[in-house]
Structure formats: structure tokens, C-alpha cells
Design a protein around this motif. Structure first.
Motif, PDB file in Angstrom:
ATOM      1  N   GLU A   1       0.831  -1.201   0.000  1.00 16.42           N
ATOM      2  CA  GLU A   1       0.000   0.000   0.000  1.00 16.42           C
ATOM      3  C   GLU A   1       0.873   1.262   0.000  1.00 16.42           C
ATOM      4  OE1 GLU A   1      -3.628   1.968   2.664  1.00 16.42           O
ATOM      5  OE2 GLU A   1      -2.651   0.114   3.293  1.00 16.42           O
ATOM      6  N   PRO A   2       0.749   2.142  -1.009  1.00 17.71           N
ATOM      7  CA  PRO A   2       1.549   3.372  -1.041  1.00 17.71           C
ATOM      8  C   PRO A   2       1.128   4.330   0.064  1.00 17.71           C
ATOM      9  CG  PRO A   2      -0.078   3.401  -2.793  1.00 17.71           C
ATOM     10  CD  PRO A   2      -0.146   2.035  -2.177  1.00 17.71           C
ATOM     11  N   LEU A   3       2.078   5.111   0.531  1.00 20.10           N
ATOM     12  CA  LEU A   3       1.821   6.037   1.630  1.00 20.10           C
ATOM     13  C   LEU A   3       2.210   7.450   1.247  1.00 20.10           C
ATOM     14  CD1 LEU A   3       3.323   3.886   4.537  1.00 20.10           C
ATOM     15  CD2 LEU A   3       0.896   4.202   4.021  1.00 20.10           C
ATOM     16  N   ASN A   4       1.435   8.415   1.707  1.00 17.12           N
ATOM     17  CA  ASN A   4       1.752   9.831   1.578  1.00 17.12           C
ATOM     18  C   ASN A   4       2.294  10.309   2.923  1.00 17.12           C
ATOM     19  OD1 ASN A   4       0.582  10.149  -1.132  1.00 17.12           O
ATOM     20  ND2 ASN A   4      -1.377   9.844  -0.103  1.00 17.12           N
ATOM     21  N   ILE A   5       3.432  10.975   2.899  1.00 17.27           N
ATOM     22  CA  ILE A   5       4.094  11.393   4.131  1.00 17.27           C
ATOM     23  C   ILE A   5       4.189  12.917   4.171  1.00 17.27           C
ATOM     24  CG2 ILE A   5       6.164  11.178   5.553  1.00 17.27           C
ATOM     25  CD1 ILE A   5       6.836   8.664   3.868  1.00 17.27           C
ATOM     26  N   VAL A   6       3.816  13.481   5.318  1.00 18.31           N
ATOM     27  CA  VAL A   6       3.996  14.907   5.572  1.00 18.31           C
ATOM     28  C   VAL A   6       4.749  15.044   6.888  1.00 18.31           C
ATOM     29  CG1 VAL A   6       2.900  17.161   5.861  1.00 18.31           C
ATOM     30  CG2 VAL A   6       1.807  15.422   4.435  1.00 18.31           C
ATOM     31  N   THR A   7       5.776  15.875   6.914  1.00 14.39           N
ATOM     32  CA  THR A   7       6.501  16.130   8.146  1.00 14.39           C
ATOM     33  C   THR A   7       6.847  17.609   8.245  1.00 14.39           C
ATOM     34  OG1 THR A   7       8.412  15.510   9.517  1.00 14.39           O
ATOM     35  CG2 THR A   7       8.766  15.571   7.132  1.00 14.39           C
ATOM     36  N   TRP A   8       6.977  18.092   9.474  1.00 18.14           N
ATOM     37  CA  TRP A   8       7.296  19.498   9.693  1.00 18.14           C
ATOM     38  C   TRP A   8       7.926  19.680  11.077  1.00 18.14           C
ATOM     39  CZ3 TRP A   8       2.551  17.254   9.703  1.00 18.14           C
ATOM     40  CH2 TRP A   8       1.756  17.347  10.861  1.00 18.14           C
ATOM     41  N   VAL A   9       8.708  20.724  11.208  1.00 14.08           N
ATOM     42  CA  VAL A   9       9.282  21.104  12.502  1.00 14.08           C
ATOM     43  C   VAL A   9       8.271  21.997  13.200  1.00 14.08           C
ATOM     44  CG1 VAL A   9      11.093  22.460  13.624  1.00 14.08           C
ATOM     45  CG2 VAL A   9      11.672  20.858  11.781  1.00 14.08           C
ATOM     46  N   ARG A  10       8.111  21.770  14.500  1.00 14.61           N
ATOM     47  CA  ARG A  10       7.065  22.470  15.256  1.00 14.61           C
ATOM     48  C   ARG A  10       7.662  23.406  16.298  1.00 14.61           C
ATOM     49  NH1 ARG A  10       4.831  18.364  18.219  1.00 14.61           N
ATOM     50  NH2 ARG A  10       5.359  19.157  20.265  1.00 14.61           N
ATOM     51  N   GLY A  11       6.994  24.529  16.516  1.00 15.48           N
ATOM     52  CA  GLY A  11       7.395  25.419  17.598  1.00 15.48           C
ATOM     53  C   GLY A  11       7.377  26.885  17.222  1.00 15.48           C
ATOM     54  N   LYS A  12       7.606  27.720  18.246  1.00 15.36           N
ATOM     55  CA  LYS A  12       7.602  29.166  18.056  1.00 15.36           C
ATOM     56  C   LYS A  12       8.980  29.784  18.221  1.00 15.36           C
ATOM     57  CE  LYS A  12       2.816  29.858  19.617  1.00 15.36           C
ATOM     58  NZ  LYS A  12       1.944  30.557  20.601  1.00 15.36           N
ATOM     59  N   ALA A  13       9.840  29.121  18.983  1.00 15.45           N
ATOM     60  CA  ALA A  13      11.166  29.688  19.247  1.00 15.45           C
ATOM     61  C   ALA A  13      12.162  28.558  19.456  1.00 15.45           C
ATOM     62  CB  ALA A  13      11.112  30.583  20.486  1.00 15.45           C
ATOM     63  N   PRO A  14      13.423  28.780  19.128  1.00 17.43           N
ATOM     64  CA  PRO A  14      14.441  27.737  19.315  1.00 17.43           C
ATOM     65  C   PRO A  14      14.677  27.464  20.793  1.00 17.43           C
ATOM     66  CG  PRO A  14      15.461  29.820  18.708  1.00 17.43           C
ATOM     67  CD  PRO A  14      13.983  30.010  18.561  1.00 17.43           C
ATOM     68  N   ALA A  15      15.030  26.224  21.102  1.00 16.94           N
ATOM     69  CA  ALA A  15      15.317  25.830  22.477  1.00 16.94           C
ATOM     70  C   ALA A  15      16.441  24.804  22.436  1.00 16.94           C
ATOM     71  CB  ALA A  15      14.060  25.264  23.131  1.00 16.94           C
ATOM     72  N   SER A  16      16.556  24.010  23.467  1.00 15.40           N
ATOM     73  CA  SER A  16      17.612  23.002  23.494  1.00 15.40           C
ATOM     74  C   SER A  16      17.256  21.780  22.660  1.00 15.40           C
ATOM     75  CB  SER A  16      17.890  22.573  24.941  1.00 15.40           C
ATOM     76  OG  SER A  16      16.695  22.071  25.533  1.00 15.40           O
ATOM     77  N   ALA A  17      15.987  21.655  22.285  1.00 14.57           N
ATOM     78  CA  ALA A  17      15.526  20.536  21.462  1.00 14.57           C
ATOM     79  C   ALA A  17      14.393  21.019  20.571  1.00 14.57           C
ATOM     80  CB  ALA A  17      15.066  19.373  22.335  1.00 14.57           C
ATOM     81  N   VAL A  18      14.142  20.269  19.520  1.00 14.10           N
ATOM     82  CA  VAL A  18      13.092  20.634  18.579  1.00 14.10           C
ATOM     83  C   VAL A  18      12.199  19.429  18.350  1.00 14.10           C
ATOM     84  CG1 VAL A  18      14.444  20.019  16.536  1.00 14.10           C
ATOM     85  CG2 VAL A  18      12.629  21.717  16.347  1.00 14.10           C
ATOM     86  N   TYR A  19      10.909  19.697  18.172  1.00  5.40           N
ATOM     87  CA  TYR A  19       9.958  18.626  17.886  1.00  5.40           C
ATOM     88  C   TYR A  19       9.636  18.619  16.399  1.00  5.40           C
ATOM     89  CZ  TYR A  19       9.066  17.734  22.817  1.00  5.40           C
ATOM     90  OH  TYR A  19       9.206  17.384  24.133  1.00  5.40           O
ATOM     91  N   ARG A  20       9.499  17.397  15.883  1.00  4.07           N
ATOM     92  CA  ARG A  20       9.114  17.193  14.492  1.00  4.07           C
ATOM     93  C   ARG A  20       7.889  16.282  14.473  1.00  4.07           C
ATOM     94  NH1 ARG A  20      11.050  17.112   9.285  1.00  4.07           N
ATOM     95  NH2 ARG A  20      13.141  17.886   9.801  1.00  4.07           N
ATOM     96  N   ASP A  21       6.876  16.668  13.712  1.00  6.38           N
ATOM     97  CA  ASP A  21       5.661  15.878  13.599  1.00  6.38           C
ATOM     98  C   ASP A  21       5.601  15.189  12.246  1.00  6.38           C
ATOM     99  OD1 ASP A  21       3.291  16.854  15.848  1.00  6.38           O
ATOM    100  OD2 ASP A  21       5.105  18.061  15.662  1.00  6.38           O
ATOM    101  N   PHE A  22       4.862  14.070  12.206  1.00  7.41           N
ATOM    102  CA  PHE A  22       4.693  13.290  10.985  1.00  7.41           C
ATOM    103  C   PHE A  22       3.236  12.862  10.859  1.00  7.41           C
ATOM    104  CE2 PHE A  22       8.902  12.589  12.653  1.00  7.41           C
ATOM    105  CZ  PHE A  22       9.758  12.525  11.561  1.00  7.41           C
ATOM    106  N   LEU A  23       2.767  12.842   9.635  1.00 11.43           N
ATOM    107  CA  LEU A  23       1.437  12.321   9.350  1.00 11.43           C
ATOM    108  C   LEU A  23       1.518  11.476   8.090  1.00 11.43           C
ATOM    109  CD1 LEU A  23      -1.559  12.267  10.122  1.00 11.43           C
ATOM    110  CD2 LEU A  23      -1.873  14.305   8.703  1.00 11.43           C
ATOM    111  N   LEU A  24       1.156  10.212   8.206  1.00  7.95           N
ATOM    112  CA  LEU A  24       1.140   9.300   7.060  1.00  7.95           C
ATOM    113  C   LEU A  24      -0.313   8.981   6.731  1.00  7.95           C
ATOM    114  CD1 LEU A  24       4.075   9.002   8.118  1.00  7.95           C
ATOM    115  CD2 LEU A  24       4.000   6.629   7.375  1.00  7.95           C
ATOM    116  N   THR A  25      -0.647   9.109   5.464  1.00  5.42           N
ATOM    117  CA  THR A  25      -2.009   8.846   5.018  1.00  5.42           C
ATOM    118  C   THR A  25      -1.993   7.849   3.863  1.00  5.42           C
ATOM    119  OG1 THR A  25      -1.956  10.721   3.484  1.00  5.42           O
ATOM    120  CG2 THR A  25      -2.796  11.145   5.705  1.00  5.42           C
ATOM    121  N   ASP A  26      -3.166   7.233   3.624  1.00  2.54           N
ATOM    122  CA  ASP A  26      -3.282   6.291   2.514  1.00  2.54           C
ATOM    123  C   ASP A  26      -3.690   7.024   1.242  1.00  2.54           C
ATOM    124  OD1 ASP A  26      -6.023   6.802   2.760  1.00  2.54           O
ATOM    125  OD2 ASP A  26      -6.441   4.902   3.778  1.00  2.54           O
TER     126      ASP A  26
END
Length: 237
Positions: free
Chosen positions: A71-96
Motif C-alpha cells: 500500500e503506497p503512503l503519503n508522508i507529511v513532516t514538519w518542525v514544530r514550535g515558536k522559538a528555538p530551544a535546546s531541542a526541537v519537535y518534528r511531527d509526521f502524518l502518514l495517510t493512505d
């Protein structure tokens, strides 16, 4: 900025039950993150040459529906947040193919100075280069702690293929190491819908590795040790 790509699964992405394996899910997400970074001029190769590297410290994954074979997958990812810090969060969404969610995921990355062997603060320039978004795939946060007791312990033998170019066990391999510690009746069901992984320390090549297992009534928890050092905590449920 939302980075998008498609993934056409390979035969090696599936386990013996014909399901997309948990390690393959991590690999798909990791590759999308690496491609996004390279697209933004922040490739892993260039970062290592400059003495600065992103290190993964946490995964949180929700499997809404296990993708079927081929089954092929569509992938979306992005870096999340308002200001830089000691770590960064990245989100992912995979859809059919119909645009329906199949996997949601969140990763936490920190910036590591290879010369000082210490974490370093993410600059405003680097953070802004990703054009971060506010959207998140998870509305809540979850804390994970290693259990104070365990019901079984498994010795793990590292293979050469487990080790990456840094001499560490590659981050996607820990979920399979954790699976080795699960009771047979739990592993054979192969029906987990949530994964949560915390990386404390890397497991180095030639380490004596063991995994301690505990079930708290809701989650299966596996703590992975290298010698006597607690390196990784894996929760599946």
C-alpha cells in the motif's frame, strides 16, 4: 513548512505476518526527516563535517491502521514550535491513497556538538530555516519512566548490521531489540498500536546488552541496558 513525499513500500518493509514492521515504520519516518533536512540545506553529512549533529532523543507513534502489503503512503513532516530551544519537535502524518490517517508520529531532536560531546543550543537562524509550524499531531503530552521492577530479563546479542557509522546501535534497531524481550504470547499477537521510545544513552558496539521486561497492566515496557547503563526505554501497547 510542510514537507511532503511518497513512499512505495518494499518487500523488506513487511514482517512475516505480511504487516508493515515496526522498524520499517521508524525507517520511513527517519528517512522523511532526513530528506526534509537535506532539502532545507541541513543534511546529515554536512552537519557531521561541521562538527554538529542532530541526535534523536524520543519517538512517539500512534498506528491508526497498519498499512497493508504494497500500500503506497503519503508522508507529511514538519518542525514544530515558536522559538528555538535546546531541542526541537518534528511531527509526521502518514495517510493512505484516500487521504485517511494511518500513522501519526512525533520525534524530539537535540543538537549535539561532536567536539565537546555536549548538547548545544539551536540557533535562531537554523530553527527559522525550517519555517516551523504550530500544528501538532498529538494534543496531549505523555511522560515515560523506567519501571522500578521487572518480571524477566533477556540477554541480547548485537549483530554487525545493528551498528551505524557512529559505532552505535542505530536508533531504529531498538524496537526490534525490545521485541526480543517480550513474552511469546505478547509478541505473536503483533497488534500494537502505540510505540514510545526514549533514548538516554547510545548502546555502543561490543557492549554486553540485556533487556528487562515489565507489564504494568496497560503497557509493555522494555528497558535496554549496555553493561550496567540504562540506555533506552521502549513502551508498546
Amino acid at each position: 513548512m510542510f514537507y511532503k513525499e511518497k513512499h512505495n513500500p518494499r518487500p523488506s518493509d513487511y514482517n512475516r505476518n505480511g504487516k508493515l514492521s515496526y522498524e520499517a515504520i521508524l525507517q520511513i519516518l527517519e528517512n522523511a526527516a532526513g530528506n526534509h533536512s537535506a532539502n532545507m540545506g541541513d543534511s546529515i553529512a554536512d552537519a557531521n563535517k561541521n562538527g554538529i549533529a542532530w541526535i534523536l532523543t524520543e519517538w512517539r507513534i500512534k498506528i491508526v491502521r497498519r498499512p497493508e502489503n504494497g500500500e503506497p503512503l503519503n508522508i507529511v513532516t514538519w518542525v514544530r514550535g515558536k522559538a528555538p530551544a535546546s531541542a526541537v519537535y518534528r511531527d509526521f502524518l502518514l495517510t493512505d491513497a484516500n487521504g485517511t490517517d494511518v500513522i501519526r508520529a512525533e520525534a524530539k531532536f537535540a543538537l549535539f556538538d561532536l567536539d565537546t560531546s555536549r548538547l548545544t543550543r539551536i540557533s535562531e537562524e537554523l530553527f527559522r530555516s525550517y519555517q516551523p509550524e504550530i500544528k501538532t499531531v498529538f494534543e496531549d503530552s505523555q511522560r515515560l519512566r523506567a519501571p522500578s521492577e521487572f518480571t524477566s530479563e533477556t540477554e541480547l546479542k548485537l549483530r554487525r548490521s545493528d551498528i551505524d557509522f557512529n559505532g552505535h546501535v542505530h536508533n531504529t534497531r531498538y524496537v526490534d531489540l525490545a521485541m526480543e524481550a517480550l513474552p511469546n504470547e505478547v509478541f505473536s499477537k503483533d497488534d500494537f498500536t502505540e510505540l514510545h521510545i526514549l533514548y538516554f544513552k547510545p548502546v555502543l558496539e561490543h557492549s554486553d546488552v540485556k533487556a528487562q521486561y515489565h507489564f504494568d497492566g496497560l503497557s509493555h515496557l522494555v528497558t535496554i541496558y549496555a553493561d550496567t547503563v540504562c540506555c533506552t526505554l521502549v513502551e508498546v501497547k
